[in-house]
Design a protein around this motif. Structure first.
Motif, PDB file in Angstrom:
ATOM      1  N   MET A  26      30.529 115.172 -83.424  1.00  0.00           N
ATOM      2  CA  MET A  26      31.360 114.092 -82.894  1.00  0.00           C
ATOM      3  C   MET A  26      30.508 113.014 -82.223  1.00  0.00           C
ATOM      4  SD  MET A  26      34.051 114.029 -79.844  1.00  0.00           S
ATOM      5  CE  MET A  26      32.693 113.533 -78.835  1.00  0.00           C
ATOM      6  N   LYS A  27      29.408 113.418 -81.581  1.00  0.00           N
ATOM      7  CA  LYS A  27      28.535 112.447 -80.911  1.00  0.00           C
ATOM      8  C   LYS A  27      27.597 111.733 -81.872  1.00  0.00           C
ATOM      9  CE  LYS A  27      28.622 114.281 -76.260  1.00  0.00           C
ATOM     10  NZ  LYS A  27      27.871 114.558 -75.039  1.00  0.00           N
ATOM     11  N   GLY A  28      27.663 112.099 -83.145  1.00  0.00           N
ATOM     12  CA  GLY A  28      26.842 111.424 -84.142  1.00  0.00           C
ATOM     13  C   GLY A  28      25.377 111.786 -84.099  1.00  0.00           C
ATOM     14  N   LEU A  29      25.030 112.929 -83.509  1.00  0.00           N
ATOM     15  CA  LEU A  29      23.635 113.360 -83.454  1.00  0.00           C
ATOM     16  C   LEU A  29      23.239 113.963 -84.804  1.00  0.00           C
ATOM     17  CD1 LEU A  29      23.752 115.050 -79.933  1.00  0.00           C
ATOM     18  CD2 LEU A  29      22.839 112.790 -80.484  1.00  0.00           C
ATOM     19  N   PRO A  30      22.163 113.474 -85.426  1.00  0.00           N
ATOM     20  CA  PRO A  30      21.787 113.935 -86.779  1.00  0.00           C
ATOM     21  C   PRO A  30      21.169 115.333 -86.775  1.00  0.00           C
ATOM     22  CG  PRO A  30      20.190 112.341 -85.982  1.00  0.00           C
ATOM     23  CD  PRO A  30      21.266 112.407 -84.933  1.00  0.00           C
ATOM     24  N   TYR A  31      21.990 116.321 -86.550  1.00  0.00           N
ATOM     25  CA  TYR A  31      21.541 117.710 -86.470  1.00  0.00           C
ATOM     26  C   TYR A  31      21.382 118.272 -87.883  1.00  0.00           C
ATOM     27  CZ  TYR A  31      21.407 122.596 -84.966  1.00  0.00           C
ATOM     28  OH  TYR A  31      21.031 123.891 -84.734  1.00  0.00           O
ATOM     29  N   TYR A  76      18.246 118.247 -79.218  1.00  0.00           N
ATOM     30  CA  TYR A  76      16.852 117.915 -78.909  1.00  0.00           C
ATOM     31  C   TYR A  76      15.909 118.955 -79.516  1.00  0.00           C
ATOM     32  CZ  TYR A  76      12.598 116.762 -76.399  1.00  0.00           C
ATOM     33  OH  TYR A  76      11.300 116.421 -76.111  1.00  0.00           O
ATOM     34  N   LEU A  77      16.260 120.217 -79.374  1.00  0.00           N
ATOM     35  CA  LEU A  77      15.409 121.276 -79.913  1.00  0.00           C
ATOM     36  C   LEU A  77      15.447 121.323 -81.435  1.00  0.00           C
ATOM     37  CD1 LEU A  77      16.139 124.115 -77.334  1.00  0.00           C
ATOM     38  CD2 LEU A  77      14.132 122.640 -77.473  1.00  0.00           C
ATOM     39  N   ASN A  78      16.375 120.576 -82.038  1.00  0.00           N
ATOM     40  CA  ASN A  78      16.415 120.436 -83.491  1.00  0.00           C
ATOM     41  C   ASN A  78      15.598 119.232 -83.956  1.00  0.00           C
ATOM     42  OD1 ASN A  78      18.245 119.291 -86.063  1.00  0.00           O
ATOM     43  ND2 ASN A  78      17.970 121.509 -86.032  1.00  0.00           N
ATOM     44  N   GLU A 107      21.364 130.301 -80.052  1.00  0.00           N
ATOM     45  CA  GLU A 107      22.183 129.094 -79.968  1.00  0.00           C
ATOM     46  C   GLU A 107      21.367 127.817 -79.823  1.00  0.00           C
ATOM     47  OE1 GLU A 107      25.509 126.770 -80.027  1.00  0.00           O
ATOM     48  OE2 GLU A 107      25.409 128.917 -80.386  1.00  0.00           O
ATOM     49  N   ALA A 108      20.305 127.842 -79.012  1.00  0.00           N
ATOM     50  CA  ALA A 108      19.630 126.588 -78.662  1.00  0.00           C
ATOM     51  C   ALA A 108      18.506 126.216 -79.629  1.00  0.00           C
ATOM     52  CB  ALA A 108      19.090 126.680 -77.229  1.00  0.00           C
ATOM     53  N   ALA A 109      17.549 127.114 -79.830  1.00  0.00           N
ATOM     54  CA  ALA A 109      16.326 126.755 -80.553  1.00  0.00           C
ATOM     55  C   ALA A 109      16.544 126.716 -82.058  1.00  0.00           C
ATOM     56  CB  ALA A 109      15.223 127.749 -80.217  1.00  0.00           C
ATOM     57  N   SER A 110      15.897 125.741 -82.710  1.00  0.00           N
ATOM     58  CA  SER A 110      15.912 125.669 -84.175  1.00  0.00           C
ATOM     59  C   SER A 110      14.667 126.303 -84.774  1.00  0.00           C
ATOM     60  CB  SER A 110      16.004 124.203 -84.626  1.00  0.00           C
ATOM     61  OG  SER A 110      17.249 123.640 -84.278  1.00  0.00           O
ATOM     62  N   TRP A 111      13.582 126.362 -84.000  1.00  0.00           N
ATOM     63  CA  TRP A 111      12.337 126.987 -84.463  1.00  0.00           C
ATOM     64  C   TRP A 111      11.943 128.054 -83.458  1.00  0.00           C
ATOM     65  CZ3 TRP A 111      12.761 121.570 -84.184  1.00  0.00           C
ATOM     66  CH2 TRP A 111      12.924 120.944 -85.425  1.00  0.00           C
ATOM     67  N   ARG A 139      13.083 120.431 -92.414  1.00  0.00           N
ATOM     68  CA  ARG A 139      13.570 121.092 -91.193  1.00  0.00           C
ATOM     69  C   ARG A 139      12.627 122.192 -90.730  1.00  0.00           C
ATOM     70  NH1 ARG A 139      16.106 125.336 -88.986  1.00  0.00           N
ATOM     71  NH2 ARG A 139      17.774 124.961 -87.471  1.00  0.00           N
ATOM     72  N   GLU A 140      12.152 123.013 -91.673  1.00  0.00           N
ATOM     73  CA  GLU A 140      11.335 124.158 -91.280  1.00  0.00           C
ATOM     74  C   GLU A 140      10.020 123.725 -90.639  1.00  0.00           C
ATOM     75  OE1 GLU A 140      12.104 127.413 -91.272  1.00  0.00           O
ATOM     76  OE2 GLU A 140      14.094 126.710 -91.803  1.00  0.00           O
ATOM     77  N   LEU A 141       9.487 122.576 -91.053  1.00  0.00           N
ATOM     78  CA  LEU A 141       8.233 122.091 -90.480  1.00  0.00           C
ATOM     79  C   LEU A 141       8.468 121.188 -89.273  1.00  0.00           C
ATOM     80  CD1 LEU A 141       6.213 121.325 -93.741  1.00  0.00           C
ATOM     81  CD2 LEU A 141       5.920 123.239 -92.179  1.00  0.00           C
ATOM     82  N   GLY A 142       9.727 120.878 -88.973  1.00  0.00           N
ATOM     83  CA  GLY A 142      10.039 120.046 -87.821  1.00  0.00           C
ATOM     84  C   GLY A 142       9.493 118.633 -87.941  1.00  0.00           C
ATOM     85  N   LEU A 143       9.678 118.017 -89.101  1.00  0.00           N
ATOM     86  CA  LEU A 143       9.094 116.699 -89.365  1.00  0.00           C
ATOM     87  C   LEU A 143       9.995 115.568 -88.878  1.00  0.00           C
ATOM     88  CD1 LEU A 143       7.826 117.283 -93.025  1.00  0.00           C
ATOM     89  CD2 LEU A 143       6.588 117.632 -90.890  1.00  0.00           C
TER      90      LEU A 143
END
Length: 648
Positions: A448-453, A46-48, A148-152, A604-608
């Motif tokens: 494995m859950k197919g989440l587009p990280y 989610y945070l990604n 671990e959690a946040a991407s930004w 990714r860096e702009l969180g689009l």
């Protein structure tokens, strides 16, 4: 047990565990399937930027809390720490969406947080608060959210998470003081320092360093094997869980029976040990928690395996890390407990109950470390309790692949700053060794859950492609003033969440890009029926007189306008709707010849969510296509260009 009715004792023990397990499974299976597991991979996704259904819903929060209580009480080899991270994120999400209309809990003052960035920041603070509450480690919680959690991450978010975890620490201290003397059961056991080993003497030589390096390397290998087996078990369980709620509950009850058999059966293989002399604690232990469990042994004796299996997880870890309990556990006891916890942790993760990985990994690692420390005995200056701590660190590094946050969490858990150099060394070695075999456990579960990280770096094969090479078609766009029937047809036949808006004559001299309009905004405008018979501009003032900015804010679960909610008459289908007031007129764009690797980093860096691709040369349509998260996924790109090697 006291009356030597051993079969009846096992039946009572197993039945209690299975009933508690069935309740936890029923909550997950029927109310909120998204609450199963630790929840950290979902929060991380989610945070990604991946908004998966129901992962932060109020029902998930309810099941996460009570399912975790029943799951831990059922005797599973699971922890409450992962679920507490998810719980904190759910509470933050509830505040971030202004409450829940479905459950009649709404607060208008919280509408300030309805934009994506503020909600993401709140959920990051919630995740940090969960770690801080679970481990009583406020600084570790901040670093876990960062690593671990946040991407930004930005400086403002740093002090906000720090403030959140500071409040958690103050409240915890207050509750622990209030609950002194056992008024709240086992809550607050150990005080703010859960596993205090500060009294242990930390002295080591160069020979000890070789042993520590070996502990880290072996821990990394065992941690990567743990991840591999967890991945295989999860894939197997997913097949079973797809058959329906009854199969989920049956699987949980089966694993509960297996856990009960191991917990009750294995202590029979352990020898009875005479109680040590000059002992402050009662031996054998009287009551529900303690070091020395009598089990089937004669008076003044205790059973080592029973002392570990029939204590709470926190007490078992405390016993293994203790420096004052040298000689309490035999080698056979430690080996048996290590194998049992290692295997039970693998088969338990993935069933339909809220379950964390921290405690199983710490239990397995600390028993492994104590086993090594006991084997080395007098050959090393470090005692077995400190080896147990290093073993736990090596397992955590080998499975989760984080370093700084785990190091600080372990220091806050044990209150022994003198172990910092050795702990850093073990974590770095175990992570480096494990990275040679596979990814961290949370990354594996996300995949494995197919989440587009989206990773922080682009894949090597992306350098050979440009943005236009991976576009999915056909492109659906709207005019600045579009016919209602065309909009409804596009919304019904396409699942896209963003559409380019193109101005055409007579509203512009030539076809040109006006901006991007979101599906949710179109639905709000369609519901208000701001239509005109002639194809004319009506401007934003007329629309904003009836609609406020928060009406277009991101809706919570089940609160947004759905296509089925619209009631459009036949004659209204031929009318027109001005899209300019709800169009983002400054969308991010890239030229079609831009390197895909650069576009991925930019995205990714702009969180689009959407990235418009425009032509390089004039004379073409104003928009070539739209890049979304799925267009950057390896499965999509390698499906189009199968000759690329994903590892090169």
């Amino acid at each position: 047990m006291l009356q030597e009715k051993y079969y009846q004792a096992f039946a009572a023990f197993a039945c209690c565990n299975m009933v508690l397990a069935a309740v936890a499974a029923a909550l997950c299976a029927y109310i909120s399937p998204a609450a199963a597991g630790s929840g950290i991979p979902e929060v991380k996704a989610y945070l990604n930027g991946v908004d998966a259904p129901s992962i932060l819903a109020p029902s998930t929060l309810f099941v996460k809390i009570f399912g975790s209580v029943f799951g831990v009480a059922a005797g599973f080899v699971v922890g409450k720490e992962g679920p507490m991270v998810h719980t904190g994120a759910c509470i933050a999400s509830l505040f971030g969406q202004g409450g829940s209309r479905k459950y009649h809990l709404t607060w208008k003052c919280l509408r300030y947080f309805k934009n994506d960035r503020d909600r993401r920041d709140l959920i990051t603070c919630g995740a940090a608060a969960g770690v801080a509450a679970a481990f009583r480690a406020p600084v570790g919680g901040v670093l876990f959210a960062l690593e671990e959690a946040a991407s930004w991450w930005r400086s403002a978010l740093l002090w906000r998470t720090f403030f959140t975890t500071a409040v958690v620490a103050v409240l915890l201290r207050g509750f622990i003081e209030f609950c002194k003397g056992g008024k709240c059961g086992l809550f607050g056991e150990g005080g703010l320092i859960m596993f205090d080993v500060s009294s242990a003497k930390v002295a080591y030589s160069s020979t000890d360093l070789l042993a520590v390096i070996s502990v880290g390397a072996i821990g990394g290998i065992l941690g990567s094997l743990y991840n591999f087996l967890v991945d295989k078990v999860l894939r197997t369980y997913s097949i079973i869980n797809k058959r329906g709620p009854s199969c989920k509950i049956l699987l949980v009850v089966t694993i509960s029976l297996l856990t009960s058999c191991c917990s009750y059966g294995l202590p029979w293989l352990s020898p009875c040990i005479p109680c040590p002399h000059r002992l402050e604690d009662h031996c054998p232990t009287i009551g529900r928690s303690g070091n020395y469990k009598n089990f089937q042994c004669p008076p003044k004796h205790y059973n080592g395996l029973a002392s570990l299996f029939f204590s709470t997880n926190d007490d078992a870890i405390r016993n293994l890390l203790s420096s004052s309990s040298d000689g309490e556990f035999h080698l056979s006891t430690l080996f048996g407990f290590f194998v049992a916890v290692y295997c039970l942790g693998i088969v338990t993760y993935g069933i339909a109950v809220p379950s964390g990985l921290f405690i199983p990994v710490i239990l397995a690692g600390s028993s492994y470390g104590r086993l090594v420390g006991t084997l080395l005995g007098s050959h090393c200056e470090l005692d077995a309790g400190l080896f147990s701590l290093l073993g736990a660190a090596s397992f955590l590094g080998g499975t989760m692949r984080t370093t700084v946050s785990l190091c600080v969490i372990l220091l806050e858990l044990t209150n022994n700053l003198l172990m910092l150099p050795l702990m850093m060394l073990v974590l770095l070695i175990s992570k480096s060794v494990a990275d040679c075999f596979n990814k961290g456990v949370y990354d594996q579960i996300v995949k494995m859950k197919g989440l587009p990280y989206m990773e922080a770096h682009s894949e090597p094969y992306m350098r050979h492609l440009v943005a236009s090479d991976v576009l999915s078609g056909p492109l659906v766009s709207f005019s600045g003033v579009e016919k209602v029937g065309n909009i409804l047809h596009a919304l019904r036949t396409r699942a896209h969440n963003g559409f380019p808006v193109i101005d055409e004559p007579p509203f512009s001299n030539a076809a040109e890009l006006c901006g991007l309009v979101l599906r949710s905004h179109l639905l709000v405008l369609l519901k208000e029926k701001k239509f005109t018979k002639p194809r004319v501009l009506i401007g934003s003032a007329d629309i904003m007189n009836r609609l406020k900015a928060h009406d277009f804010g991101k809706a919570g679960l089940g609160k947004g306008v759905r296509l089925e909610d619209l009631d459009i008459e036949e004659e209204e289908m031929e009318m027109y709707m001005d899209l300019h007031p709800i169009t983002n007129t400054s969308p991010y764009t890239v030229v079609e010849t831009m390197s895909l690797a650069k576009a991925a980093i930019f995205f990714r860096e702009l969180g689009l969510r959407h990235l418009l691709v425009v032509p390089k040369t004039p004379g073409k349509p104003p928009v070539v296509g739209i890049l979304t998260r799925h267009d950057f996924m390896a499965e999509h790109i390698l499906g189009l260009y199968s000759y690329f090697n994903p590892h090169e």
